[in-house]
Design an enzyme around this catalytic site. Sequence first.
Site, PDB file in Angstrom:
ATOM      1  N   ASP A  62       0.884  -1.065  -0.024  1.00  0.00           N
ATOM      2  CA  ASP A  62       0.063   0.226   0.000  1.00  0.00           C
ATOM      3  C   ASP A  62       0.957   1.295   0.010  1.00  0.00           C
ATOM      4  O   ASP A  62       0.449   2.135  -0.619  1.00  0.00           O
ATOM      5  CB  ASP A  62      -0.806  -0.211   1.040  1.00  0.00           C
ATOM      6  N   ASN A  80       1.503  -2.820   4.034  1.00  0.00           N
ATOM      7  CA  ASN A  80       0.651  -3.590   3.478  1.00  0.00           C
ATOM      8  C   ASN A  80      -0.429  -4.331   4.572  1.00  0.00           C
ATOM      9  O   ASN A  80      -0.394  -4.221   5.574  1.00  0.00           O
ATOM     10  CB  ASN A  80       1.485  -5.009   2.599  1.00  0.00           C
TER      11      ASN A  80
HETATM   12  O1  MRU Z   1      -7.926  -2.826   2.649  1.00  0.00           O
HETATM   13  P1  MRU Z   1      -7.393  -3.380   1.398  1.00  0.00           P
HETATM   14  O2  MRU Z   1      -7.965  -4.368   0.804  1.00  0.00           O
HETATM   15  O3  MRU Z   1      -7.526  -2.095   0.298  1.00  0.00           O
HETATM   16  O4  MRU Z   1      -5.955  -3.697   1.364  1.00  0.00           O
HETATM   17  C1  MRU Z   1      -5.442  -4.081   0.250  1.00  0.00           C
HETATM   18  C2  MRU Z   1      -4.047  -4.513   0.265  1.00  0.00           C
HETATM   19  O5  MRU Z   1      -3.147  -4.427   1.430  1.00  0.00           O
HETATM   20  C3  MRU Z   1      -3.316  -5.196  -0.703  1.00  0.00           C
HETATM   21  O6  MRU Z   1      -2.358  -5.971  -0.430  1.00  0.00           O
HETATM   22  C4  MRU Z   1      -2.500  -3.668  -1.319  1.00  0.00           C
HETATM   23  O7  MRU Z   1      -3.352  -2.628  -1.542  1.00  0.00           O
HETATM   24  C5  MRU Z   1      -1.639  -4.029  -2.791  1.00  0.00           C
HETATM   25  S1  MRU Z   1      -3.111  -4.396  -3.810  1.00  0.00           S
HETATM   26  C6  MRU Z   1      -2.257  -4.527  -5.569  1.00  0.00           C
END
Ligand code: MRU
Length: 351
Positions: free
Chosen positions: A232, A242
């Site tokens: 993230d 992440n």
């Molecule tokens: O809370 P989310 O579902 O938005 O979290 C997503 C993640 O942590 C993913 O691993 C990250 O965004 C990478 S997506 C290519």
Amino acid sequence: MIHTIEWRNGAVVMIDQRLLPSQEVYRVYRDYRAVARAIKDMVIRGAPAIGVAAAFGIALGMQRPRRQPDKAFDHICRTFAATRPTAVNLFWAIERMRRCFAACKAKEPTRLSRRLLDEALAIHREDIAANRALGLYGARLVPKKARIMTHCNAGALATAGYGTALGVIRAAREAGKSITVLATETRPFLQGARLTAWELKKERIPTTLITDSMAGHFMKQGQISCVVVGADRIAANGDVANKIGTYSLAVLAKRHGIPFFVAAPTSTIDLTCADGDHIPIENRDPHEVTHIGDQAIAPKGVAVANPAFDVTPHELISAIITEHGVARTPYTRRLLKLCKATSAGSKVRPH
Ligand code: MRU
């Protein structure tokens, strides 16, 4: 091809990820405020995907002429910036739309709104290209026969298409490698069970779903070739934010001598963040922990913590895979170089 988000006939269309895997419902958005709400409510999620959604949402908000375009544009951007705090792709996309607006605001309204839409469409297109390119770099790191562990959903659903961690898995398979996947369910929001398992099953990539607490057991049994996750936000020193639980997997992988790879486009790298301590971590609704769907699984009134992300220190990461190449320790110089390749406008080189 999974259509996560698209611009269709003057509207933003998104698959409602809250309903997967039981229902495939596409929602049509004609108001930017509803797009912002959809990001907040997890209709769309995943770092690159929410960046694309913000870009489309900003373009949508500027499709009709405004009496005070500067003010309106700034308000729309702020609305999107307030949706989710951790994934930097969101702020990266807003910044790109701001630059586009600054360059074109003198144009007459219809040309300005067309330029903003073109920019959002470019962000969408470039994200797919970046994922395909990083997939090829990542596939080289994967053995010919591999069992890959992944966490959360870093697939087509989390991006404009193809995916980051799942992009590596897809590219390895397309290269003829024999790939099986171990997907963690990813409590509390169950992105692994609901989304990753759905995506991989659709493509007939052999996948075994496990609960998060089973990861160490399978690593100890020598059943995992490598772990591949998305990100993230990646700080300048290589620390990675992440999905919650990523850090624990990285510690376990180190303990068992298993390579731990992070796959992300350079739009996820935040050079203004010196290290992981500076990454804002989103805390989400306790209801996600105390309930599964509408079913309560904890006593009413119990204290709950629900950080949505954690930070994995760079020393636990074997490599960071981007569309411009692979970074290994020491990360600081290499990540800077990879980001420079993006700002210099280097085309992604899928080999
Ligand atoms: O809370 P989310 O579902 O938005 O979290 C997503 C993640 O942590 C993913 O691993 C990250 O965004 C990478 S997506 C290519």
